[in-house]
Design a protein around this motif. Sequence first.
Motif, PDB file in Angstrom:
ATOM      1  N   ARG A   1       0.839  -1.186   0.000  1.00 39.21           N
ATOM      2  CA  ARG A   1       0.000   0.000   0.000  1.00 39.21           C
ATOM      3  C   ARG A   1       0.878   1.240   0.000  1.00 39.21           C
ATOM      4  NH1 ARG A   1      -3.035  -3.136  -1.361  1.00 39.21           N
ATOM      5  NH2 ARG A   1      -5.113  -3.672  -0.574  1.00 39.21           N
ATOM      6  N   SER A   2       0.358   2.307  -0.554  1.00 44.62           N
ATOM      7  CA  SER A   2       1.073   3.571  -0.552  1.00 44.62           C
ATOM      8  C   SER A   2       0.718   4.371   0.692  1.00 44.62           C
ATOM      9  CB  SER A   2       0.715   4.385  -1.796  1.00 44.62           C
ATOM     10  OG  SER A   2       1.222   5.695  -1.687  1.00 44.62           O
ATOM     11  N   ALA A   3       1.754   4.842   1.396  1.00 42.11           N
ATOM     12  CA  ALA A   3       1.525   5.765   2.505  1.00 42.11           C
ATOM     13  C   ALA A   3       1.323   7.181   1.994  1.00 42.11           C
ATOM     14  CB  ALA A   3       2.707   5.732   3.476  1.00 42.11           C
ATOM     15  N   GLY A   4       1.655   7.413   0.726  1.00 41.23           N
ATOM     16  CA  GLY A   4       1.447   8.715   0.128  1.00 41.23           C
ATOM     17  C   GLY A   4       2.748   9.417  -0.198  1.00 41.23           C
ATOM     18  N   VAL A   5       2.625  10.714  -0.467  1.00 44.26           N
ATOM     19  CA  VAL A   5       3.755  11.564  -0.845  1.00 44.26           C
ATOM     20  C   VAL A   5       4.098  12.452   0.337  1.00 44.26           C
ATOM     21  CG1 VAL A   5       4.599  13.314  -2.459  1.00 44.26           C
ATOM     22  CG2 VAL A   5       2.975  11.575  -3.240  1.00 44.26           C
ATOM     23  N   LEU A   6       5.346  12.402   0.768  1.00 44.95           N
ATOM     24  CA  LEU A   6       5.819  13.254   1.851  1.00 44.95           C
ATOM     25  C   LEU A   6       6.716  14.340   1.256  1.00 44.95           C
ATOM     26  CD1 LEU A   6       6.129  13.923   4.862  1.00 44.95           C
ATOM     27  CD2 LEU A   6       8.045  12.313   4.935  1.00 44.95           C
ATOM     28  N   VAL A   7       6.336  15.584   1.449  1.00 48.66           N
ATOM     29  CA  VAL A   7       7.120  16.714   0.947  1.00 48.66           C
ATOM     30  C   VAL A   7       8.210  17.043   1.967  1.00 48.66           C
ATOM     31  CG1 VAL A   7       7.069  19.125   0.235  1.00 48.66           C
ATOM     32  CG2 VAL A   7       5.164  17.601  -0.349  1.00 48.66           C
TER      33      VAL A   7
ATOM     34  N   VAL B   1       4.365  11.586  11.131  1.00 43.46           N
ATOM     35  CA  VAL B   1       4.471  10.807   9.895  1.00 43.46           C
ATOM     36  C   VAL B   1       4.481   9.318  10.212  1.00 43.46           C
ATOM     37  CG1 VAL B   1       5.946  10.270   7.921  1.00 43.46           C
ATOM     38  CG2 VAL B   1       5.615  12.646   8.614  1.00 43.46           C
ATOM     39  N   LEU B   2       5.272   8.905  11.208  1.00 41.86           N
ATOM     40  CA  LEU B   2       5.326   7.489  11.562  1.00 41.86           C
ATOM     41  C   LEU B   2       3.962   7.007  12.052  1.00 41.86           C
ATOM     42  CD1 LEU B   2       6.914   4.883  11.958  1.00 41.86           C
ATOM     43  CD2 LEU B   2       7.512   5.693  14.259  1.00 41.86           C
ATOM     44  N   ALA B   3       3.315   7.796  12.895  1.00 42.61           N
ATOM     45  CA  ALA B   3       1.995   7.393  13.392  1.00 42.61           C
ATOM     46  C   ALA B   3       1.007   7.243  12.240  1.00 42.61           C
ATOM     47  CB  ALA B   3       1.488   8.417  14.400  1.00 42.61           C
ATOM     48  N   LYS B   4       1.087   8.127  11.259  1.00 45.40           N
ATOM     49  CA  LYS B   4       0.181   8.058  10.106  1.00 45.40           C
ATOM     50  C   LYS B   4       0.446   6.812   9.279  1.00 45.40           C
ATOM     51  CE  LYS B   4      -1.635  11.024   6.444  1.00 45.40           C
ATOM     52  NZ  LYS B   4      -2.967  11.129   7.053  1.00 45.40           N
ATOM     53  N   ILE B   5       1.722   6.476   9.096  1.00 48.36           N
ATOM     54  CA  ILE B   5       2.068   5.263   8.352  1.00 48.36           C
ATOM     55  C   ILE B   5       1.516   4.031   9.054  1.00 48.36           C
ATOM     56  CG2 ILE B   5       3.998   3.754   7.719  1.00 48.36           C
ATOM     57  CD1 ILE B   5       5.620   6.295   7.150  1.00 48.36           C
ATOM     58  N   LEU B   6       1.705   3.960  10.358  1.00 47.81           N
ATOM     59  CA  LEU B   6       1.247   2.789  11.096  1.00 47.81           C
ATOM     60  C   LEU B   6      -0.279   2.711  11.134  1.00 47.81           C
ATOM     61  CD1 LEU B   6       3.825   2.795  14.019  1.00 47.81           C
ATOM     62  CD2 LEU B   6       3.838   1.415  11.934  1.00 47.81           C
TER      63      LEU B   6
ATOM     64  N   PHE C   1      -2.668  14.683  -6.858  1.00 49.49           N
ATOM     65  CA  PHE C   1      -2.729  13.448  -6.071  1.00 49.49           C
ATOM     66  C   PHE C   1      -3.691  13.511  -4.894  1.00 49.49           C
ATOM     67  CE2 PHE C   1       1.562  13.589  -7.955  1.00 49.49           C
ATOM     68  CZ  PHE C   1       1.469  12.473  -8.751  1.00 49.49           C
ATOM     69  N   GLY C   2      -4.256  14.671  -4.627  1.00 52.46           N
ATOM     70  CA  GLY C   2      -5.256  14.769  -3.574  1.00 52.46           C
ATOM     71  C   GLY C   2      -4.768  14.293  -2.230  1.00 52.46           C
ATOM     72  N   ARG C   3      -5.523  13.366  -1.625  1.00 54.93           N
ATOM     73  CA  ARG C   3      -5.224  12.897  -0.276  1.00 54.93           C
ATOM     74  C   ARG C   3      -3.960  12.065  -0.197  1.00 54.93           C
ATOM     75  NH1 ARG C   3     -10.055   9.704   1.721  1.00 54.93           N
ATOM     76  NH2 ARG C   3     -10.129   9.103  -0.471  1.00 54.93           N
ATOM     77  N   ALA C   4      -3.399  11.687  -1.340  1.00 52.37           N
ATOM     78  CA  ALA C   4      -2.137  10.944  -1.306  1.00 52.37           C
ATOM     79  C   ALA C   4      -0.983  11.817  -0.828  1.00 52.37           C
ATOM     80  CB  ALA C   4      -1.815  10.382  -2.699  1.00 52.37           C
ATOM     81  N   VAL C   5      -1.129  13.141  -0.908  1.00 52.75           N
ATOM     82  CA  VAL C   5      -0.104  14.050  -0.398  1.00 52.75           C
ATOM     83  C   VAL C   5      -0.326  14.220   1.099  1.00 52.75           C
ATOM     84  CG1 VAL C   5       0.920  16.354  -0.543  1.00 52.75           C
ATOM     85  CG2 VAL C   5       0.028  15.244  -2.607  1.00 52.75           C
ATOM     86  N   MET C   6       0.682  13.877   1.878  1.00 52.77           N
ATOM     87  CA  MET C   6       0.545  13.983   3.329  1.00 52.77           C
ATOM     88  C   MET C   6       0.349  15.438   3.745  1.00 52.77           C
ATOM     89  SD  MET C   6       3.135  11.314   5.137  1.00 52.77           S
ATOM     90  CE  MET C   6       2.683   9.588   5.260  1.00 52.77           C
ATOM     91  N   PRO C   7      -0.553  15.694   4.668  1.00 55.06           N
ATOM     92  CA  PRO C   7      -0.756  17.071   5.136  1.00 55.06           C
ATOM     93  C   PRO C   7       0.434  17.601   5.922  1.00 55.06           C
ATOM     94  CG  PRO C   7      -2.051  15.535   6.449  1.00 55.06           C
ATOM     95  CD  PRO C   7      -1.482  14.745   5.315  1.00 55.06           C
ATOM     96  N   THR C   8       1.247  16.690   6.441  1.00 49.51           N
ATOM     97  CA  THR C   8       2.431  17.073   7.200  1.00 49.51           C
ATOM     98  C   THR C   8       3.643  17.081   6.277  1.00 49.51           C
ATOM     99  OG1 THR C   8       1.533  16.054   9.186  1.00 49.51           O
ATOM    100  CG2 THR C   8       3.894  16.473   9.161  1.00 49.51           C
ATOM    101  N   ALA C   9       4.386  18.182   6.247  1.00 44.79           N
ATOM    102  CA  ALA C   9       5.612  18.292   5.458  1.00 44.79           C
ATOM    103  C   ALA C   9       6.798  18.474   6.390  1.00 44.79           C
ATOM    104  CB  ALA C   9       5.520  19.463   4.484  1.00 44.79           C
ATOM    105  N   ILE C  10       7.978  18.081   5.913  1.00 42.41           N
ATOM    106  CA  ILE C  10       9.201  18.232   6.699  1.00 42.41           C
ATOM    107  C   ILE C  10       9.808  19.597   6.386  1.00 42.41           C
ATOM    108  CG2 ILE C  10      11.436  17.254   7.283  1.00 42.41           C
ATOM    109  CD1 ILE C  10       9.061  15.421   7.886  1.00 42.41           C
ATOM    110  N   PRO C  11       9.906  20.484   7.354  1.00 40.14           N
ATOM    111  CA  PRO C  11      10.464  21.809   7.081  1.00 40.14           C
ATOM    112  C   PRO C  11      11.970  21.750   6.845  1.00 40.14           C
ATOM    113  CG  PRO C  11      10.018  21.570   9.419  1.00 40.14           C
ATOM    114  CD  PRO C  11       9.478  20.335   8.770  1.00 40.14           C
TER     115      PRO C  11
END
Length: 282
Positions: free
Chosen positions: A182-188, A252-257, A209-219
Amino acid sequence: MHTVAVLSLKGGVGKTTVALGLASAALRRGARALVADLDPQGNATATLNPPMTEATLTAVLDTPREAVIDRALAPSGWSPELDVFVSSEDLELLNEPGPDARRMDNLARALDVLRTRPRGDRPYEIAILDCPPSLGRLTRSALLAADTALLVTEPTMYAVSGAERAFEAIEAVRRGPNPRLRSAGVLVNRLRPRSYEHHYRVEELRETFGRAVMPTAIPDRLAIQQAQGACMPIHEWRSPGAHEIALTFNMVLAKILRSSRAGRHRLPGEPDADSQAQPDSA
């Protein structure tokens, strides 16, 4: 043991930074973790600073027997709760494209050995596969072995086309030899919050990609380079920037799990039985 492949289509986007950040977050959760460094550059291995081993991941991918696995596996310098399948430059020899599928599933075989006969006092809860920056045989081996694929990108003009090709590769593996993937999505990664260009590119990704883009990005923070240079987990580096990034990796880890348990993150265009929302609705 949940296995996540961290991949990108080009170098320099911070893929290894994300793999190491997830490993740091796993340690903070109290999880026993494994990092498999599939990148011939060996940056994750260097930062995790394990002791010298008799073998490397190259030998495991050639012969995934228990004795070989033990020679290529080492505790990290971060914690005895984080082990490393160490990289070497000769991994590049296994990345060449070709019709021969031999050894493509050997990484999955090696991880199965560790599932059934874990090392240490308790089994690994998560395995993080740091892939090379390409869709060669090493990355495809990781996708064959993984439960989840996390795509890392930067907010640049090439982000959409690169993500499209990566999603196609993930979908091809899911529809073929690894239906559980499964795809966890795109992490910016490396987002500059005050950059109009970066926000524009992130919106471009979300439109595609809509919801496939994670709402959380790494600054984009200097603390990442500082922690890696000191061979320390980002959660142990003491600065405001490091604290911000550490919290982000926790999310991000919590979202993946969570997504792995729910099976909710689908590839663009893949039907979602649990929701009537379309992927481009976000």
